[in-house]
Design an enzyme around this catalytic site. Structure first.
Site, PDB file in Angstrom:
ATOM      1  CB  THR A  76      -0.926   0.029   1.233  1.00 32.43           C
ATOM      2  OG1 THR A  76      -0.137  -0.087   2.426  1.00 32.43           O
ATOM      3  CG2 THR A  76      -1.925  -1.118   1.184  1.00 32.43           C
ATOM      4  CG  ASP A  77       1.992   3.327   2.337  1.00 29.88           C
ATOM      5  OD1 ASP A  77       1.502   4.369   1.886  1.00 29.88           O
ATOM      6  OD2 ASP A  77       1.516   2.690   3.297  1.00 29.88           O
ATOM      7  N   GLY A  78       5.068   3.042  -0.784  1.00 27.43           N
ATOM      8  CA  GLY A  78       6.476   2.938  -1.132  1.00 27.43           C
ATOM      9  C   GLY A  78       6.808   1.915  -2.199  1.00 27.43           C
ATOM     10  CB  ILE A  79       9.604  -0.537  -2.348  1.00 31.49           C
ATOM     11  CG1 ILE A  79      10.729   0.486  -2.180  1.00 31.49           C
ATOM     12  CG2 ILE A  79      10.054  -1.664  -3.273  1.00 31.49           C
ATOM     13  CD1 ILE A  79      11.964  -0.067  -1.498  1.00 31.49           C
ATOM     14  CE1 TYR A 218      13.952  -3.202   8.401  1.00 33.12           C
ATOM     15  CE2 TYR A 218      16.173  -2.547   7.769  1.00 33.12           C
ATOM     16  CZ  TYR A 218      14.840  -2.738   7.448  1.00 33.12           C
ATOM     17  OH  TYR A 218      14.407  -2.473   6.171  1.00 33.12           O
TER      18      TYR A 218
END
Length: 269
Positions: A76-79, A218
């Site tokens: 739904t966003d970005g990449i 991360y």
């Protein structure tokens, strides 16, 4: 006279030694120049193959080559959204998986309206762990999945040392960054093997390529994804499935700029 003869003898010895050194340095210089020239030629070839040739030849039919449907987690966003839009522009039907229903509805409607393809979504919060996968598996069981884009991930609220990270955030990183990709591949890979076609794109991060103390958990989760990708690639090769791509991308801090584009020419190679 003896002193002069000694000087000339010393001069000739030094000259002969320097000549040998000069020849060695010339060979080193020639080797370095050849290495850089080959590297430049390879870079130019990659540039032409990836960015110019795809514009000159007809686009590959991704639906025929891989399958009719593409799944994008975190789409739904970005990449992830850029991948969804690019694949839809190549006549792929799209399934988006994310936790925000409102965003899923908006992006799905926009894709169907803009690209005239089928699009649907599955609401799933991967941070919840094992319980979210059974509904996903039931939904996907009758769908021919051609491309899987593992994009969903969670990042720190801000960089901090490992000892300062809340336990809940660590579980989110494990469940979303590691488990989600592994489980999604476990769901779709058998179908790809049966049909002997398909592609898997794993979005990793440049932070996995070097020590990053304040984003250790991360970067470790992304390193595991990068490390597992060659193993999945081996399965696809031995089973004569098309390919598995691992794409390392720089971590985006904050929302990406509008207009981010993702090219699918790498899938067409």
């Amino acid at each position: 006279m003896a002193a002069v003869d000694s000087f000339y003898l010393l001069y000739h010895e030094i000259s002969r030694s320097c000549s040998s050194y000069m020849e060695t340095l010339a060979l080193v210089g020639a080797w370095y120049t050849a290495k850089k020239s080959i590297s430049l030629i390879c870079d130019c070839y990659s540039l032409i193959r990836l960015h110019f040739i795809p514009r000159l030849v007809s686009k590959t039919d991704l639906s025929k080559q891989y399958g009719k449907w593409a799944i994008i987690t975190g789409g739904t966003d970005g990449i992830g959204k850029a991948y969804a839009e690019e694949l839809a522009s190549r006549d792929m039907n799209i399934i988006l998986i994310s936790h925000n229903r409102e965003k899923l509805e908006n992006v799905t409607q926009a894709i169907m309206k803009t690209y005239q393809v089928e699009a649907s979504f599955i609401v799933a919060d991967f941070s919840k762990g094992r319980e979210v996968y059974l509904p996903i598996q039931k939904t996907l069981s009758s769908i021919e999945i051609g491309i899987l884009v593992n994009n969903v991930d969670v990042f720190y609220d801000y960089p901090q040392y490992f000892t300062k990270i809340p336990e809940e955030k660590l579980w989110d990183i494990i469940n979303v960054n590691i488990t989600a990709a592994s489980m999604m591949i476990h769901m779709v890979l058998p179908g790809m093997v049966t049909r002997r076609k398909g592609a898997i794109v794993n979005i990793s991060s440049a932070s996995c390529c070097k020590p990053t103390p304040q984003v250790a958990a991360y970067s470790a989760s992304k390193f595991l994804l990068a490390r597992c990708t060659p193993e999945w690639l081996w399965i696809l090769i031995t089973q004569k499935v098309m390919q598995n791509n691992h794409i390392a991308s720089v971590t985006l801090y904050g929302p990406p700029r509008p207009g981010n584009q993702v090219r699918t020419s790498d899938l067409a190679q």
